[in-house]
Design an enzyme around this catalytic site. Structure first.
Site, PDB file in Angstrom:
ATOM      1  CG  ASP A  31      -1.490   9.780   4.235  1.00  0.00           C
ATOM      2  OD1 ASP A  31      -1.531  10.049   3.022  1.00  0.00           O
ATOM      3  OD2 ASP A  31      -1.787   8.664   4.705  1.00  0.00           O
ATOM      4  CD  GLU A  62      -3.704  13.673  -1.277  1.00  0.00           C
ATOM      5  OE1 GLU A  62      -4.467  13.428  -0.337  1.00  0.00           O
ATOM      6  OE2 GLU A  62      -2.509  13.374  -1.264  1.00  0.00           O
ATOM      7  CG  ASP A  71      -1.269   5.065  -1.376  1.00  0.00           C
ATOM      8  OD1 ASP A  71      -0.277   5.272  -0.651  1.00  0.00           O
ATOM      9  OD2 ASP A  71      -2.429   5.327  -1.035  1.00  0.00           O
TER      10      ASP A  71
HETATM   11  O1  MIG Z   1      -6.229   5.837   2.910  1.00  0.00           O
HETATM   12  O2  MIG Z   1      -2.323   5.794   6.524  1.00  0.00           O
HETATM   13  O3  MIG Z   1      -0.436   7.060   1.063  1.00  0.00           O
HETATM   14  O4  MIG Z   1       1.225   5.608   2.739  1.00  0.00           O
HETATM   15  O5  MIG Z   1      -0.016   3.899   4.593  1.00  0.00           O
HETATM   16  C1  MIG Z   1      -4.911   5.403   3.035  1.00  0.00           C
HETATM   17  C2  MIG Z   1      -2.571   4.708   5.702  1.00  0.00           C
HETATM   18  C3  MIG Z   1      -4.157   6.321   3.965  1.00  0.00           C
HETATM   19  C4  MIG Z   1      -2.307   6.570   2.454  1.00  0.00           C
HETATM   20  C5  MIG Z   1      -0.820   6.728   2.361  1.00  0.00           C
HETATM   21  C6  MIG Z   1      -0.170   5.462   2.814  1.00  0.00           C
HETATM   22  C7  MIG Z   1      -0.586   5.129   4.209  1.00  0.00           C
HETATM   23  C8  MIG Z   1      -2.110   5.013   4.285  1.00  0.00           C
HETATM   24  N1  MIG Z   1      -2.725   6.252   3.812  1.00  0.00           N
END
Ligand code: MIG
Length: 842
Positions: A430, A433, A507
């Site tokens: 996660d 980017e 998201d």
């Molecule tokens: O700033 O880990 O897209 O699926 O639940 C949010 C918490 C960070 C973004 C992900 C989302 C996840 C969330 N993350």
């Protein structure tokens, strides 16, 4: 704090502050396309060398390289091109072909040097006066044509191409984007971004796949992969005959051209270059439950036992960031999860797989060995002055591994050892980017990355950061668990990601637009080669509603990966969260996914071999049906594999109503209603009401669909028969694939793939089953097969290979029975050998 003050604060935060910050952030990331351009000019010199032809122009160089008869590569630069070309996506492919060049009526015509050409072979023409390129098939069909030759900005280092499309050509692909499947009229930026905004025109999102696929109503298609990972942009104008302009901050500009002729061909050609998925473990096809976040351990156990108590199938539970110790990747919060190994062992016994979330931002903490090791070995991104680059993310102030660097990837991969040791099954990447908690939302351009043999700015490495994080993770885990089909999925990436990881669409919102968009989004990502994609079922931000969750599951059970996920601070949306009625409907659809897994598994295996997606636009399966190119249908219906058509409800029911109405286009041919087994004529539009528990599913006549009984998790299927559902028709077709579901033994031929074909004549129906692969049976423990013929007349005799059986014969597990009311025939057998021929004599 009084409730209304809190509400007001939330309102200001979400409706004013957040969009404002995002707009400023977007501005900070946007680059302005230069105004003044120079084009190639006239040809001055041509040289050919085997598979390559090089053109020297007044203002630059152009290189044409053949890879296959239908795949060619173009590169262009202001200065002479270097021989070696490094790509972060494309694999180098040896080509047996040579090129030949002729000058003919003002055009240099470049063809593959061979005696007999096929009508679909590609040839390229280059205008000797201005360098414009034309892509044509041997049969004379022009696929694409430069309106203006490749050009360079006078200042800075931008490059551009402008191509003309034919009338009514649909422009699809382009990776993860909001809005319709067709991107005609859109401007699309390639710059990986955590958008927070997800409405129909918001752009860009988390991923960059600069892949254009163009389809025409006559069924012909071509594709272009612009293999430039720097900031880029595609603009397609709105006219019927669209112009596609591509701009990139990269020089030399490089792109691959795929000449089809069909859409399926284009995808196979694209994935030959960019790679295909490796077959995932079978459990990822089961239902997956996630939430930000399940903790402590007792809550995870409670979620797991609720699934089993309620008998709602589930194969996997995800742990989001709160399992970690202060959001340090690779650690566990000891209070919340005192004994992760014990927890995971126990959940494994119940048939659950565990996936954990990992972020790239690593906490600055001199008491943490991972931080210290990284600092000592120069693994983190730095600023030009040699200092560590730091920024805030979940853990607080962080440093960031430079995944572009080989040693860093190796190190990062090895860090997963601690998670593998406690038995974690899958890995969720996660924030890559990469995201920072700043207004710009990502690294400043000046941050340095080490790329092969030089340092480059973040501007150049940004779009491949997530790809390389996924690649590092893939290589690490595969070497830690070499004979397991490991599962990794990522939020951010560049083209070719499928080689390393699956992905999800980030998201989204718990609203109807979120549901609607997921359909074209997953299809487009699939067309770009990403065969395994999920969208958060029920939606991430905002509160889900009972109706939305139900409709979302009805679509979501056909996503390649089926995962319910939602944000912290929203209402619960597990299948049981909205009471008994909703729970029963959702359960029924999750069960349906489990029944269809053998069918889904076949198409997953096919994706690993051909790159063809699981969720397909109608025109992929019905290229000659003009209505399949109608947006009204391709944005709201799709094919699940080759044989099942799904037309989900994507809108809220009218308030005074208990059902939703929709029109459905059935492509040409004959269709069977999945539920009633009614036979319907294709090439028609039907209109129907769907109550909350109903979903339109149609099966192509003559389909043979492999299924299995409902199980609670997929490992249990090995103790159950495989059921081939045979739909009425004249000609029959079906395919199935079986293996152990988890190991790489299938690569040693340890699998069983079946090809079923049949035909109905006046007094006889025959189905022949051919096997490929070393496995004799469908699984190591179960040999039972059922054949269920729908809407068939009662046979007098049934023959399996050379053995004849009359009704009701029972030799252990061998029997056949006929039901006059439903006209259903069931044959059960465990006494068979492949090739197997089944004959019904009437
Ligand atoms: O700033 O880990 O897209 O699926 O639940 C949010 C918490 C960070 C973004 C992900 C989302 C996840 C969330 N993350």
């Amino acid at each position: 704090m009084p409730g209304f003050v809190q509400n007001l604060k939330d309102f200001i935060a979400s409706k004013i502050a957040l969009p404002l910050f995002r707009s400023i952030g977007k501005l900070l990331n946007t680059k302005i396309i230069p105004f003044r351009w120079i084009t190639l000019g006239g040809v001055q010199k041509v040289t050919t060398n085997g598979d390559i032809a090089i053109f020297q122009f007044a203002n630059g160089y152009l290189e044409i390289k053949v890879i296959t008869e239908s795949i060619w590569r173009i590169r262009a630069s202001k200065s002479p091109l270097q021989k070696d070309h490094y790509s972060w996506a494309a694999s180098p492919i040896e080509t047996p072909f040579n090129l030949k060049v002729n000058l003919d009526l003002g055009y240099y015509v470049i063809k593959v040097d061979k005696n007999i050409s096929q009508k679909n072979d590609l040839l390229i023409k280059i205008n000797e006066n201005n360098g414009a390129i034309l892509f044509e098939k041997m049969d004379g069909e022009v696929l694409s044509q430069d309106i203006k030759a490749i050009s360079w900005s006078k200042r800075k280092r931008w490059a551009a191409t402008h191509k003309k499309a034919t009338v009514n050509e649909l422009q699809i692909g382009f990776g993860e984007r909001t809005g319709s499947l067709a991107k005609n009229g859109r401007k699309m930026i390639f710059w990986n971004t955590d958008p927070r905004i997800y409405h129909k025109t918001n752009d860009p999102l988390y991923q960059s796949e600069p892949i254009q696929i163009s389809v025409r109503e006559n069924g012909s298609a071509y594709g272009i992969f612009y293999d430039n990972h720097h900031y880029s942009l595609i603009k397609i104008d709105k006219k019927k005959q669209s112009k596609v302009s591509y701009f990139t901050e990269q020089e030399p500009i490089c792109y691959y051209f795929f000449s089809g002729p069909s859409l399926k061909d284009v995808i196979q050609q694209l994935t030959l270059i960019n790679g295909r998925i490796s077959l995932p473990p079978r459990w990822i096809l089961g239902h997956q439950q996630c939430r930000w976040s399940y903790y402590p351990e007792e809550q995870v156990r409670a979620i797991a036992s609720t699934f089993r108590d309620k008998q709602i199938p589930c194969d996997c539970i995800h742990l989001d960031i709160d399992y970690m110790d202060g959001y340090r990747s690779f650690t566990w919060n000891k209070e919340r999860f005192p004994n992760p190994k014990k927890l995971i062992d126990d959940l494994h016994l119940e048939g659950f797989n565990i996936v954990v979330n990992t972020d790239p931002g690593l906490k600055i903490d001199t008491n943490w060995n991972i931080y210290n090791e990284g600092v000592k070995n120069n693994y983190f991104c730095k600023l030009p002055n040699g200092k560590l680059y730091t920024s805030k993310v979940w853990p607080g102030k962080c440093v960031f591994p430079d995944f572009i660097k080989h040693e860093v990837r190796t190190w990062w991969g090895s860090l997963f050892n601690s998670l593998v040791e406690v038995g974690v099954d899958g890995f969720w990447l996660d924030m890559n980017e990469p995201v920072t908690f700043t207004i710009k939302g990502t690294f400043p351009n000046k941050v340095q990355h080490h790329m092969i043999d030089k340092d480059v700015s973040h501007r150049e490495a940004h779009n491949i950061y997530g790809l390389n994080m996924a690649r590092a993770t893939r290589q690490g885990i595969d070497s830690l668990r070499p004979n397991i089909r490991n599962f990794i999925f990522t939020r951010s990436c560049y083209a070719s990601i499928q080689k390393y990881a699956a992905s999800w669409t980030g998201d989204n919102y718990s609203d109807w637009i979120g549901l609607q968009q997921s359909l074209p989004m997953i299809i487009n990502m699939g067309l770009c080669g990403q065969s395994i994609v999920a969208a958060d079922i029920g939606g991430f931000y905002q509160n889900c509603t009972p109706e939305l969750l139900t409709r979302w599951y009805q679509l979501g059970i056909f996503y390649p990966m089926c995962r319910n996920h939602s944000s912290a601070g929203t209402v619960s949306q597990e299948p049981w969260a909205f009471g008994e009625e909703i729970e029963q409907i959702v359960k029924k659809y999750i069960e349906l996914r489990y029944q269809l897994t053998p069918y889904l598994y076949y198409y997953t295996w096919e994706a690993s071999r051909t790159g063809l997606p699981i969720m397909r636009p109608l025109f992929m399966e019905f290229p000659n049906d003009i209505e399949a190119y109608n947006k009204k249908w391709f944005d709201t219906e799709f094919m699940f594999g080759e044989r099942i058509l799904i037309a989900p409800i994507l809108n809220k029911m009218p308030n005074d109503n208990s059902s939703a109405k929709r029109e459905i286009y059935l492509p040409q041919g004959t269709w069977i209603d999945f539920w009633s087994k009614e036979i319907l004529k294709g090439g028609t539009v039907i209109e129907k009401e769907f109550s909350l528990d109903q979903l339109a599913i149609f099966v192509k006549a003559g389909s043979i669909i492999p299924t299995n009984p409902v199980v609670q998790f997929l490992e249990q299927t090995k103790d159950h028969p495989v059921i081939f559902e045979i739909y009425p028709g004249i000609e029959f077709q079906g395919k199935a694939y079986f293996d152990d579901g988890i190991s790489k033994d299938y690569l040693q031929n340890n699998y069983c793939s079946l090809n079923l074909q049949g035909i109905k004549k006046s007094n006889e129906l025959t189905i022949d089953i051919f096997k490929e692969g070393k496995l004799e049976e469908l699984s190591t423990t179960n040999k039972n097969i059922h054949f269920v013929f729908h809407r068939v007349n009662k046979p007098l005799i049934i023959r399996l290979n050379d053995k004849k059986y009359s009704e009701g014969f029972d030799l252990g597990n061998n029997s056949w029975n006929y039901d006059d009311n439903t006209k259903m025939l069931i044959i059960k057998t465990n006494n068979y050998e492949f090739p197997l021929s089944i004959q019904l004599l009437f």
